[in-house]
Each structure stands twice: as C-alpha cells, then as structure tokens.
Design a protein around this motif. Structure first.
Motif, PDB file in Angstrom:
ATOM      1  N   UNK A 221      98.023 -72.021  64.853  1.00 61.36           N
ATOM      2  CA  UNK A 221      97.209 -73.021  65.532  1.00 61.36           C
ATOM      3  C   UNK A 221      95.778 -72.545  65.753  1.00 61.36           C
ATOM      4  N   UNK A 222      95.611 -71.248  65.920  1.00 62.73           N
ATOM      5  CA  UNK A 222      94.282 -70.715  66.224  1.00 62.73           C
ATOM      6  C   UNK A 222      93.315 -70.939  65.056  1.00 62.73           C
ATOM      7  N   UNK A 223      93.781 -70.709  63.853  1.00 58.45           N
ATOM      8  CA  UNK A 223      92.916 -70.900  62.679  1.00 58.45           C
ATOM      9  C   UNK A 223      92.554 -72.370  62.524  1.00 58.45           C
ATOM     10  N   UNK A 224      93.539 -73.231  62.726  1.00 58.68           N
ATOM     11  CA  UNK A 224      93.269 -74.665  62.604  1.00 58.68           C
ATOM     12  C   UNK A 224      92.287 -75.129  63.669  1.00 58.68           C
ATOM     13  N   UNK A 225      92.416 -74.572  64.864  1.00 52.71           N
ATOM     14  CA  UNK A 225      91.482 -74.926  65.933  1.00 52.71           C
ATOM     15  C   UNK A 225      90.063 -74.496  65.589  1.00 52.71           C
ATOM     16  N   UNK A 226      89.925 -73.297  65.016  1.00 59.78           N
ATOM     17  CA  UNK A 226      88.590 -72.814  64.630  1.00 59.78           C
ATOM     18  C   UNK A 226      87.995 -73.705  63.538  1.00 59.78           C
ATOM     19  N   UNK A 227      88.837 -74.189  62.633  1.00 63.24           N
ATOM     20  CA  UNK A 227      88.340 -75.089  61.598  1.00 63.24           C
ATOM     21  C   UNK A 227      87.810 -76.380  62.213  1.00 63.24           C
ATOM     22  N   UNK A 228      88.557 -76.919  63.159  1.00 60.79           N
ATOM     23  CA  UNK A 228      88.129 -78.154  63.810  1.00 60.79           C
ATOM     24  C   UNK A 228      86.848 -77.944  64.606  1.00 60.79           C
ATOM     25  N   UNK A 229      86.766 -76.799  65.278  1.00 55.49           N
ATOM     26  CA  UNK A 229      85.544 -76.485  66.039  1.00 55.49           C
ATOM     27  C   UNK A 229      84.359 -76.367  65.096  1.00 55.49           C
ATOM     28  N   UNK A 230      84.562 -75.705  63.956  1.00 59.75           N
ATOM     29  CA  UNK A 230      83.484 -75.569  62.979  1.00 59.75           C
ATOM     30  C   UNK A 230      83.023 -76.919  62.450  1.00 59.75           C
ATOM     31  N   UNK A 231      83.990 -77.808  62.183  1.00 58.52           N
ATOM     32  CA  UNK A 231      83.637 -79.154  61.712  1.00 58.52           C
ATOM     33  C   UNK A 231      82.871 -79.929  62.771  1.00 58.52           C
ATOM     34  N   UNK A 232      83.302 -79.825  64.030  1.00 56.04           N
ATOM     35  CA  UNK A 232      82.608 -80.521  65.118  1.00 56.04           C
ATOM     36  C   UNK A 232      81.205 -79.972  65.325  1.00 56.04           C
ATOM     37  N   UNK A 233      81.059 -78.651  65.237  1.00 57.31           N
ATOM     38  CA  UNK A 233      79.727 -78.063  65.397  1.00 57.31           C
ATOM     39  C   UNK A 233      78.775 -78.543  64.300  1.00 57.31           C
ATOM     40  N   UNK A 234      79.287 -78.642  63.086  1.00 56.25           N
ATOM     41  CA  UNK A 234      78.462 -79.129  61.982  1.00 56.25           C
ATOM     42  C   UNK A 234      78.055 -80.577  62.210  1.00 56.25           C
ATOM     43  N   UNK A 235      79.006 -81.382  62.682  1.00 55.89           N
ATOM     44  CA  UNK A 235      78.699 -82.790  62.951  1.00 55.89           C
ATOM     45  C   UNK A 235      77.695 -82.933  64.081  1.00 55.89           C
ATOM     46  N   UNK A 236      77.831 -82.098  65.106  1.00 58.95           N
ATOM     47  CA  UNK A 236      76.871 -82.131  66.219  1.00 58.95           C
ATOM     48  C   UNK A 236      75.467 -81.800  65.718  1.00 58.95           C
ATOM     49  N   UNK A 237      75.368 -80.820  64.845  1.00 58.44           N
ATOM     50  CA  UNK A 237      74.060 -80.446  64.299  1.00 58.44           C
ATOM     51  C   UNK A 237      73.463 -81.595  63.492  1.00 58.44           C
ATOM     52  N   UNK A 238      74.294 -82.290  62.712  1.00 57.38           N
ATOM     53  CA  UNK A 238      73.804 -83.432  61.945  1.00 57.38           C
ATOM     54  C   UNK A 238      73.325 -84.550  62.867  1.00 57.38           C
TER      55      UNK A 238
END
Length: 300
Positions: A156-173
């Motif tokens: 679950x930890x790796x999947x959570x980091x992936x989701x966080x990374x995707x959200x951070x990218x979207x926030x930057x956009x």
C-alpha cells in the motif's frame, strides 16, 4: 563497469535507516548528462551511455560540466542545481531499474530510470570525485529500506506514494494554469481602464437625452443651441416666433406718416400729407385695376 548493487544480498550499510527514511543523504557531484537507452538494465548498456556522453562533452570544448547536488532517500534520487537548489530531475525510487559504478574509474557512477512522461529509459551519468562506490551503496541501502517498508505495508505504501506524486503533479499544473488566468485577467482590466480614460485636455460631456424624434426637448430655461442628431443628420432649422407687428427690428415703434400729428411737420407739408392720405382712402384707379391700400396692411 563491473558491479551493480543487489538489494537481496546482505551488506553493511553506511547510513542509519532514519537518515534515509526521514531525511536524505546529500552528495555534490558533476552531472555529465543523461541519454536514452534501449533496455532498463545491463552493464554494457551503461558503458555505451557513458562513452556517448563523454564524446559529447569532448566535442563541447570550453563548456564546463555543471555541478549538482544529489539527495538520496527511500523515495528516490533528486538532482538539484548546486547554487539555486532548483530541482532539475526527480527520479522516484520505484522507477530506477539499475545502478552501477565503474571499478576502473572510481569517479563515474550511473543509474537507469524510466521517465514518467515519455516512458523512455534514461541513463544518468555522474562524476563523483572518487566516491562512486559510496553513492551506489547509498542508493542500494535506500532500495533495501524501501523494499522492507513495502513488505510491511502490503504494497500500500508504494501505491500511496504514486497517488501522492500524481496529485502533486496535478497541483503544479493547476497552479501554472491559475497564474496564467490571473495574468490574462490583469491584462483585460488594464485594457478596460485605458478604454474608459478620456484624452488629455478634453472634457467628457454626457449626451443630452432626446425625444422619440431624436431631438433635444425644448426647455425655456436653457438656451436654444443646435446639436447634431445621433444619426449624423444636421439639425432642423430653428422655429422662430412671428415678429411683433407693433415694433420694428430694433424694438422701436414703426413710423407711420399718416398718423403723425399736425405739430410734427410744417403746415405746407402737413397739408400735402393729408391730401395723400385722403386719396389713398378713396382708392386709386390705374389701367382699369383698383387697388385699395390700408396703411396698416403688413404688405406695405
């Protein structure tokens, strides 16, 4: 290039787990660049990448190799500008597929990472000034700790980091898009202000209200000033009141020689005037046509 790390092999790690899990390990190195490779791993693959980048550096004589800071943690390897600390590359740990150092040249080490946008495998090459093996082992220790944490969390930890990374990218956009929209709004407000400013030295006058015939209503208080109609046609000629028949153009009583008193003229002239007045009253015949003249007629 004759050694690659293996996280399954028991090693005596150089750093405490807390240093990599809660913080990061920094290294100052020279960044030779990155190049695309066909496969995600292999010693010969990274050897070819190093030779390719070295040839490119040799051709670019006079161009200094930039210095960067590596920040290694269980989340990945960040490459930052040494002076500004701006992040140039953020290589997440689960995307790094291979890492190796060169035993013949203790300064060079490399790792292969899959790009998140293009999905291409890129080989990053660094000059570490004789600490290539230490950096490689640090990345290996980060892998070992991340793998243990993965097992403990059941993936679950790796999947959570992936989701966080995707959200951070979207926030930057979204932040970039918001900044662009703010700039457009500011430009529109400036254009609107400019369009409402009158030219220098001119007095802005409100247009007079008009009636259904596009004419300015008459007001006895205001002066009659001709104005152009809104359709561009010239105004109709002003209507004039009929002149007062009892006064002339200068406001004086009109002169009537037949109503003058006897004291106004000498007796001989007055008698002549009386005869003329009497003759007009009786009527004059001229070529069969009779004209009856009234001294008060406005046609005289």
């Amino acid at each position: 290039m004759n050694r690659a790390f293996n996280r399954k092999k028991d090693k005596s790690w150089m750093h405490t787990p807390e240093a990599l899990a809660k913080h990061y390990i920094p290294y100052n190195v020279k960044f030779l660049g990155n190049t695309e490779v066909e496969t995600p791993k292999g010693t010969e693959v990274v050897k070819d990448a190093v030779r390719k980048l070295k040839r490119h550096i040799k051709k670019s004589e006079g161009l200094k190799t930039p210095k960067v800071e590596l920040q290694i943690s269980i989340y990945g390897v960040k490459i930052l500008d040494l002076k500004t600390k701006d992040v140039q590359h953020n290589c997440q740990l689960h995307r790094i597929s291979f890492c190796a150092d060169d035993k013949t040249d203790k300064r060079i080490f490399t790792f292969i990472c899959k790009d998140s946008e293009s999905n291409k495998h890129l080989c990053f090459v660094f000059d570490s000034e004789k600490c290539a093996e230490e950096i490689t082992l640090t990345i290996g220790q980060a892998f070992d700790l991340a793998y243990k944490k993965f097992l403990e969390s059941g993936g679950k930890d790796v999947e959570t980091r992936k989701q966080i990374g995707t959200l951070q990218k979207r926030i930057q956009e979204l932040e970039t898009e918001n900044s662009e929209l703010k700039q457009q709004l500011q430009d529109l407000e400036e254009q609107l202000m400019i369009s409402h400013v009158s030219p220098a030295g001119s007095n802005s006058m409100k247009p007079k209200s008009t009636d259904v015939f596009d004419m300015v209503p008459f007001s006895p208080v205001t002066a009659l000033v001709p104005t152009m109609a809104s359709n561009g046609c010239p105004p109709p000629p002003p209507t004039t009141l009929p002149p007062d028949m009892s006064k002339d153009l200068f406001g004086a009583e009109p002169f009537d020689p037949f109503t003058c008193g006897s004291a106004d003229f000498p007796p001989d002239i007055q008698s002549k005037l009386d005869e003329m007045q009497e003759g007009f009253k009786m009527g004059l015949t001229l070529e069969g046509t009779v004209f009856t003249l009234d001294p008060l007629d406005s046609r005289c």
